[in-house]
Design a protein around this motif. Sequence first.
Motif, PDB file in Angstrom:
ATOM      1  N   ASN A   1      -2.874  13.053  -3.894  1.00  0.00           N
ATOM      2  CA  ASN A   1      -1.066  13.869  -4.671  1.00  0.00           C
ATOM      3  C   ASN A   1      -0.567  14.873  -3.563  1.00  0.00           C
ATOM      4  O   ASN A   1       0.141  15.782  -3.811  1.00  0.00           O
ATOM      5  N   ASP A   2      -1.681  15.013  -2.180  1.00  0.00           N
ATOM      6  CA  ASP A   2      -0.589  16.220  -0.975  1.00  0.00           C
ATOM      7  C   ASP A   2       0.837  15.413  -0.596  1.00  0.00           C
ATOM      8  O   ASP A   2       0.803  14.432   0.313  1.00  0.00           O
ATOM      9  N   LYS A   3       1.762  16.033  -0.645  1.00  0.00           N
ATOM     10  CA  LYS A   3       2.797  15.467  -0.033  1.00  0.00           C
ATOM     11  C   LYS A   3       3.055  15.403   0.793  1.00  0.00           C
ATOM     12  O   LYS A   3       3.814  14.936   1.458  1.00  0.00           O
ATOM     13  N   VAL A   4       2.478  16.271   1.669  1.00  0.00           N
ATOM     14  CA  VAL A   4       2.530  16.029   3.281  1.00  0.00           C
ATOM     15  C   VAL A   4       2.385  15.013   3.435  1.00  0.00           C
ATOM     16  O   VAL A   4       2.643  14.511   4.305  1.00  0.00           O
ATOM     17  N   LEU A   5       1.035  14.137   2.882  1.00  0.00           N
ATOM     18  CA  LEU A   5      -0.058  12.894   3.267  1.00  0.00           C
ATOM     19  C   LEU A   5       0.443  12.382   2.476  1.00  0.00           C
ATOM     20  O   LEU A   5       0.504  10.710   4.084  1.00  0.00           O
ATOM     21  N   ILE A   6       1.609  12.534   1.784  1.00  0.00           N
ATOM     22  CA  ILE A   6       2.559  11.154   1.412  1.00  0.00           C
ATOM     23  C   ILE A   6       3.779  10.879   2.446  1.00  0.00           C
ATOM     24  O   ILE A   6       3.083   9.380   2.209  1.00  0.00           O
ATOM     25  N   ALA A   7       4.124  12.071   2.249  1.00  0.00           N
ATOM     26  CA  ALA A   7       5.064  11.540   3.316  1.00  0.00           C
ATOM     27  C   ALA A   7       4.257  10.840   4.691  1.00  0.00           C
ATOM     28  O   ALA A   7       5.563   9.619   5.231  1.00  0.00           O
ATOM     29  N   ILE A   8       3.207  11.279   5.483  1.00  0.00           N
ATOM     30  CA  ILE A   8       3.433  10.882   6.444  1.00  0.00           C
ATOM     31  C   ILE A   8       2.322   9.040   6.175  1.00  0.00           C
ATOM     32  O   ILE A   8       2.943   8.550   7.161  1.00  0.00           O
ATOM     33  N   PHE A   9       1.523   9.297   5.195  1.00  0.00           N
ATOM     34  CA  PHE A   9       1.356   8.088   5.341  1.00  0.00           C
ATOM     35  C   PHE A   9       1.469   6.928   4.803  1.00  0.00           C
ATOM     36  O   PHE A   9       1.572   5.641   4.698  1.00  0.00           O
ATOM     37  N   GLY A  10       2.635   7.242   3.360  1.00  0.00           N
ATOM     38  CA  GLY A  10       3.195   6.529   2.904  1.00  0.00           C
ATOM     39  C   GLY A  10       4.722   5.829   4.229  1.00  0.00           C
ATOM     40  O   GLY A  10       4.554   4.903   4.020  1.00  0.00           O
ATOM     41  N   GLY A  11       5.101   6.442   5.710  1.00  0.00           N
ATOM     42  CA  GLY A  11       5.868   6.694   6.340  1.00  0.00           C
ATOM     43  C   GLY A  11       5.314   6.062   7.227  1.00  0.00           C
ATOM     44  O   GLY A  11       6.300   4.652   7.764  1.00  0.00           O
ATOM     45  N   LEU A  12       3.767   5.659   7.449  1.00  0.00           N
ATOM     46  CA  LEU A  12       3.118   5.324   8.288  1.00  0.00           C
ATOM     47  C   LEU A  12       3.129   3.791   7.963  1.00  0.00           C
ATOM     48  O   LEU A  12       3.464   2.541   8.602  1.00  0.00           O
ATOM     49  N   PHE A  13       2.580   3.746   6.472  1.00  0.00           N
ATOM     50  CA  PHE A  13       2.811   2.392   6.137  1.00  0.00           C
ATOM     51  C   PHE A  13       3.453   1.078   5.735  1.00  0.00           C
ATOM     52  O   PHE A  13       3.212   0.372   6.025  1.00  0.00           O
ATOM     53  N   ILE A  14       4.427   1.655   5.980  1.00  0.00           N
ATOM     54  CA  ILE A  14       6.404   1.385   5.091  1.00  0.00           C
ATOM     55  C   ILE A  14       6.288   0.952   6.283  1.00  0.00           C
ATOM     56  O   ILE A  14       6.539  -0.253   6.706  1.00  0.00           O
TER      57      ILE A  14
ATOM     58  N   VAL B   1       1.018  -1.428   0.381  1.00  0.00           N
ATOM     59  CA  VAL B   1       0.060  -0.376   0.236  1.00  0.00           C
ATOM     60  C   VAL B   1       1.113   1.373  -0.234  1.00  0.00           C
ATOM     61  O   VAL B   1       0.778   2.009  -1.258  1.00  0.00           O
ATOM     62  N   ALA B   2       2.265   1.173   0.895  1.00  0.00           N
ATOM     63  CA  ALA B   2       2.747   2.263   1.364  1.00  0.00           C
ATOM     64  C   ALA B   2       3.086   2.589  -0.848  1.00  0.00           C
ATOM     65  O   ALA B   2       3.459   3.719  -0.832  1.00  0.00           O
ATOM     66  N   ILE B   3       4.125   1.569  -1.151  1.00  0.00           N
ATOM     67  CA  ILE B   3       4.379   1.716  -2.142  1.00  0.00           C
ATOM     68  C   ILE B   3       3.952   2.558  -3.335  1.00  0.00           C
ATOM     69  O   ILE B   3       4.324   2.878  -3.881  1.00  0.00           O
ATOM     70  N   LYS B   4       2.674   1.233  -3.664  1.00  0.00           N
ATOM     71  CA  LYS B   4       1.824   1.577  -4.615  1.00  0.00           C
ATOM     72  C   LYS B   4       1.149   2.692  -4.665  1.00  0.00           C
ATOM     73  O   LYS B   4       0.768   2.843  -5.432  1.00  0.00           O
ATOM     74  N   GLY B   5       0.748   2.852  -3.460  1.00  0.00           N
ATOM     75  CA  GLY B   5      -0.314   3.809  -3.235  1.00  0.00           C
ATOM     76  C   GLY B   5      -0.373   5.337  -3.076  1.00  0.00           C
ATOM     77  O   GLY B   5      -0.991   6.304  -3.274  1.00  0.00           O
TER      78      GLY B   5
END
Length: 294
Positions: A109-122, A30-34
């Motif tokens: 596409n929000d960069k802050v949300l990507i950084a936070i939730f991408g980091g959360l899921f990974i 989810v983190a990598i692809k989403g």
Amino acid sequence: MSVSESIHWESIFSFKSILYIILGATCATVAIKGFMIPNHFIDGGVTGISILIHEIFHIDVSIPLLLINVPFIIIGYFKIGKTFAVHAFIAVILLAILLQFIEIPAITNDKVLIAIFGGLFIGLGIGFVIKGGGVIDGLEVIAEYSNKKFALSAGEIIMVINTIIFLIAAYSLGIEKAMYSILTYFTALQVSEYVVDGFEEYTSLTVISSKHEEMKSMIVNDYNKAISVYKGERGYLPGSFDIKHDTDIVVTVVTRLEIHKLKNAIFQMDPKAFLFIQRIKEVGGGEIKRLRNH
């Protein structure tokens, strides 16, 4: 660990281990692809290298992820243990399969949300797989191996490698993307530590006080905490080095939620008390768990 160690198949195929590895691989997917790939963000370690290769050479991310991890798993087989290596291999294979065949649209596409939730899921993915007995990023393995060869700690080796990864990302993807990727990495790092170590982080508190008997009574009876006591001496101050007194050095283990309250009580009882606090990675046995349930 001995190379002759047998593989513990019961551990590998236990329900708990399989569940953690499936959860971990799913969260990482989810983190990598989403989050990361659609927005050209990366992470540290093998995941970051794989995404960079994908961005630069347009190769499916699952291929470098698998190929780069395999040598690390082989090193882990000989240096850490066979059971660990099998766990790690299963986790990496599962992650590669999910990345290859599961399509996840960009979640935001929000960069802050990507950084936070991408980091959360990974971070969840890394942490769950570690709890399942393996890894999905071989960098930890090579860091431990290199630690024995060079005068650097595992953390320093990981930092050096990740610094190189993010510098390449800054050159290839732009400084802004690299900066957000660093935020993603540190979010993942913190989340994975919480998953592995638990939110109930333990802290060792050591107290040296002239009122050591009162301290022992307060910690045990008022705060319901077990203690250990070392016989020692206090004193040896500048200007009065020859003055010393026998004392009991009191040690207890508390959670981070309890530490502030206990510190205040200690200094209220003895404003001149000396104490120091140490973070503990793991505790087991003794009275810690049982006493907290009273």
